[in-house]
Design a protein around this motif. Structure first.
Motif, PDB file in Angstrom:
ATOM      1  N   GLN A  48       0.807  -0.973  -0.169  1.00 47.52           N
ATOM      2  CA  GLN A  48      -0.146  -0.225   0.073  1.00 47.52           C
ATOM      3  C   GLN A  48       0.890   1.724  -0.055  1.00 47.52           C
ATOM      4  O   GLN A  48       0.610   2.298  -0.581  1.00 47.52           O
ATOM      5  N   GLU A  49       2.140   0.803   1.058  1.00 47.72           N
ATOM      6  CA  GLU A  49       3.193   2.568   0.560  1.00 47.72           C
ATOM      7  C   GLU A  49       3.341   3.165  -0.823  1.00 47.72           C
ATOM      8  O   GLU A  49       3.642   4.119  -1.134  1.00 47.72           O
ATOM      9  N   ARG A  50       3.369   1.708  -1.589  1.00 49.44           N
ATOM     10  CA  ARG A  50       4.215   1.967  -2.761  1.00 49.44           C
ATOM     11  C   ARG A  50       3.204   2.064  -3.671  1.00 49.44           C
ATOM     12  O   ARG A  50       3.111   3.576  -4.762  1.00 49.44           O
ATOM     13  N   VAL A  51       1.939   1.643  -3.439  1.00 45.37           N
ATOM     14  CA  VAL A  51       1.061   2.114  -4.376  1.00 45.37           C
ATOM     15  C   VAL A  51       0.762   3.507  -4.069  1.00 45.37           C
ATOM     16  O   VAL A  51       0.653   5.570  -4.805  1.00 45.37           O
ATOM     17  N   GLY A  52       0.952   3.775  -2.955  1.00 46.37           N
ATOM     18  CA  GLY A  52       0.577   5.362  -1.852  1.00 46.37           C
ATOM     19  C   GLY A  52       1.518   6.921  -2.881  1.00 46.37           C
ATOM     20  O   GLY A  52       1.360   7.567  -3.078  1.00 46.37           O
ATOM     21  N   GLU A  53       2.837   5.711  -2.914  1.00 40.95           N
ATOM     22  CA  GLU A  53       3.680   6.421  -3.869  1.00 40.95           C
ATOM     23  C   GLU A  53       3.572   7.015  -5.302  1.00 40.95           C
ATOM     24  O   GLU A  53       4.050   8.638  -5.216  1.00 40.95           O
ATOM     25  N   VAL A  54       3.355   6.083  -5.799  1.00 40.10           N
ATOM     26  CA  VAL A  54       2.709   6.231  -6.903  1.00 40.10           C
ATOM     27  C   VAL A  54       1.691   7.596  -7.143  1.00 40.10           C
ATOM     28  O   VAL A  54       1.615   8.619  -8.236  1.00 40.10           O
ATOM     29  N   ARG A  55       0.763   6.831  -6.771  1.00 38.19           N
ATOM     30  CA  ARG A  55      -0.855   8.071  -6.482  1.00 38.19           C
ATOM     31  C   ARG A  55      -0.115   9.630  -6.270  1.00 38.19           C
ATOM     32  O   ARG A  55      -0.069  10.635  -6.783  1.00 38.19           O
ATOM     33  N   ALA A  56       0.804   9.780  -5.627  1.00 33.46           N
ATOM     34  CA  ALA A  56       1.352  10.849  -4.656  1.00 33.46           C
ATOM     35  C   ALA A  56       2.079  11.296  -5.830  1.00 33.46           C
ATOM     36  O   ALA A  56       1.792  13.066  -6.196  1.00 33.46           O
ATOM     37  N   ALA A  57       2.440  10.954  -6.547  1.00 36.30           N
ATOM     38  CA  ALA A  57       3.656  10.966  -7.781  1.00 36.30           C
ATOM     39  C   ALA A  57       2.524  11.736  -8.963  1.00 36.30           C
ATOM     40  O   ALA A  57       3.007  12.915  -9.674  1.00 36.30           O
ATOM     41  N   GLN A  58       1.862  11.061  -8.787  1.00 38.91           N
ATOM     42  CA  GLN A  58       0.855  11.302  -9.947  1.00 38.91           C
ATOM     43  C   GLN A  58      -0.279  12.618  -9.880  1.00 38.91           C
ATOM     44  O   GLN A  58      -0.532  13.469 -11.126  1.00 38.91           O
ATOM     45  N   ARG A  59      -0.260  12.688  -8.691  1.00 38.73           N
ATOM     46  CA  ARG A  59      -1.786  13.337  -8.168  1.00 38.73           C
ATOM     47  C   ARG A  59      -0.716  15.336  -8.487  1.00 38.73           C
ATOM     48  O   ARG A  59      -0.643  16.465  -9.045  1.00 38.73           O
ATOM     49  N   ALA A  60       0.671  15.161  -8.153  1.00 41.99           N
ATOM     50  CA  ALA A  60       1.987  16.253  -8.394  1.00 41.99           C
ATOM     51  C   ALA A  60       1.777  16.246  -9.445  1.00 41.99           C
ATOM     52  O   ALA A  60       2.713  17.714  -9.809  1.00 41.99           O
ATOM     53  N   ALA A  61       2.158  15.134 -10.527  1.00 40.82           N
ATOM     54  CA  ALA A  61       2.319  15.803 -12.081  1.00 40.82           C
ATOM     55  C   ALA A  61       1.234  16.202 -12.897  1.00 40.82           C
ATOM     56  O   ALA A  61       1.289  16.494 -13.751  1.00 40.82           O
ATOM     57  N   LEU A 130       7.756   7.723 -15.015  1.00 40.03           N
ATOM     58  CA  LEU A 130       6.120   8.021 -14.166  1.00 40.03           C
ATOM     59  C   LEU A 130       5.109   7.400 -14.837  1.00 40.03           C
ATOM     60  O   LEU A 130       4.142   6.986 -14.709  1.00 40.03           O
ATOM     61  N   GLN A 131       4.382   7.718 -15.551  1.00 39.46           N
ATOM     62  CA  GLN A 131       3.847   7.812 -16.873  1.00 39.46           C
ATOM     63  C   GLN A 131       3.512   6.548 -17.617  1.00 39.46           C
ATOM     64  O   GLN A 131       2.972   6.021 -18.110  1.00 39.46           O
ATOM     65  N   GLN A 132       4.971   6.468 -18.207  1.00 44.79           N
ATOM     66  CA  GLN A 132       4.761   4.764 -19.380  1.00 44.79           C
ATOM     67  C   GLN A 132       5.321   3.249 -18.192  1.00 44.79           C
ATOM     68  O   GLN A 132       4.856   2.008 -18.779  1.00 44.79           O
ATOM     69  N   TYR A 133       5.869   3.636 -17.097  1.00 48.02           N
ATOM     70  CA  TYR A 133       6.090   2.764 -15.857  1.00 48.02           C
ATOM     71  C   TYR A 133       5.753   2.474 -14.605  1.00 48.02           C
ATOM     72  O   TYR A 133       5.908   1.426 -13.793  1.00 48.02           O
ATOM     73  N   GLY A 134       5.312   3.597 -14.073  1.00 47.72           N
ATOM     74  CA  GLY A 134       4.283   3.561 -13.094  1.00 47.72           C
ATOM     75  C   GLY A 134       5.022   3.873 -11.986  1.00 47.72           C
ATOM     76  O   GLY A 134       5.489   3.006 -11.109  1.00 47.72           O
ATOM     77  N   ILE A 135       7.028   4.040 -12.573  1.00 44.83           N
ATOM     78  CA  ILE A 135       7.775   4.108 -11.318  1.00 44.83           C
ATOM     79  C   ILE A 135       7.609   5.837 -10.400  1.00 44.83           C
ATOM     80  O   ILE A 135       7.809   6.857 -11.916  1.00 44.83           O
ATOM     81  N   PRO A 136       8.127   6.394  -9.682  1.00 47.82           N
ATOM     82  CA  PRO A 136       7.695   6.979  -8.542  1.00 47.82           C
ATOM     83  C   PRO A 136       9.516   7.842  -8.743  1.00 47.82           C
ATOM     84  O   PRO A 136       9.632   6.939  -8.879  1.00 47.82           O
TER      85      PRO A 136
END
Length: 214
Positions: A48-61, A130-136
């Motif tokens: 869940q922490e890792r998923v949250g990192e991606v979501r936070a990065a997506q929100r900031a982008a 982030l966009q292509q591979y989901g890596i924050p």
């Protein structure tokens, strides 16, 4: 860049659309674990922490809620895909260790510098991963280390990351690690080196928390 991107796409779980919440009745084989790899737990909290990192990065982008909603819709299977990636990363690392392959921090920095130059700067590179591979952004160096491990392992085996010999080495590492996924996230296929959906009648897919008694 194309070759490196293709490698990243192969080794990083793809981000796709719309996965529901999962709830389960009954006892898990490993309570609190999303997966057990080599006797070590990947906990649900870690996932869940890792998923949250991606979501936070997506929100900031993105600049508005509508754009963020679109990003979430495109990555709805993020929890399952992220777990797949976390497990495959450990499998790859084990295969590299078994082959005597190691990656230095200097090699990671050199690879990143080259990719940043090609992408047009570090921000552009972070956005692409982030966009292509989901890596924050905070996981970018970690992912590049894995890409280098994959490339060096393939060279050690006299092949490349698209050939059966490379994936055979990962299958052997996967067998040694005895990967065991929590059924709510599917099952691990050693031959395919990937997560597959497991049909379990006691798991229900829902769009909101289920408050009915178990």
């Amino acid at each position: 860049m194309h070759r490196r991107r293709r490698t990243a796409l192969v080794l990083t779980a793809a981000i796709a659309a719309a996965a529901p919440l999962l709830t389960a009745c009954g006892n898990d084989a490993h309570p609190g674990a999303a997966a057990v790899v080599g006797g070590e737990r990947i906990t649900v909290a870690q996932l869940q922490e890792r998923v949250g990192e991606v979501r936070a990065a997506q929100r900031a982008a993105v600049t508005d809620q509508a754009q963020y909603a679109q990003a979430v819709n495109r990555t709805g299977t993020l929890a399952r895909d992220t777990l797949h990636s976390m497990v495959l990363d450990r499998v790859l690392h084990r295969a590299a260790e078994d082959a005597g392959v190691a990656v230095t921090r200097r090699e990671v920095q050199r690879m990143r510098a080259g990719l940043e130059q090609q992408a047009g700067g570090f921000k552009a590179l972070e956005a692409t991963w982030l966009q292509q591979y989901g890596i924050p952004p905070r996981r970018l160096d970690e992912n590049l280390r894995l890409q280098l491990e994959a490339q060096k392992l393939a060279r050690k085996l006299g092949t490349d990351t698209t050939r059966p010999a490379f994936w055979k080495a990962l299958s052997e590492a996967s067998e040694k690690l005895d990967v065991d996924l929590n059924p709510r996230y599917g099952a691990w296929d050693v031959r395919r080196n990937g997560r597959v959906d497991a049909r379990t009648p006691w798991i229900r897919e829902v769009t909101a928390p289920d408050t009915r008694p178990m």
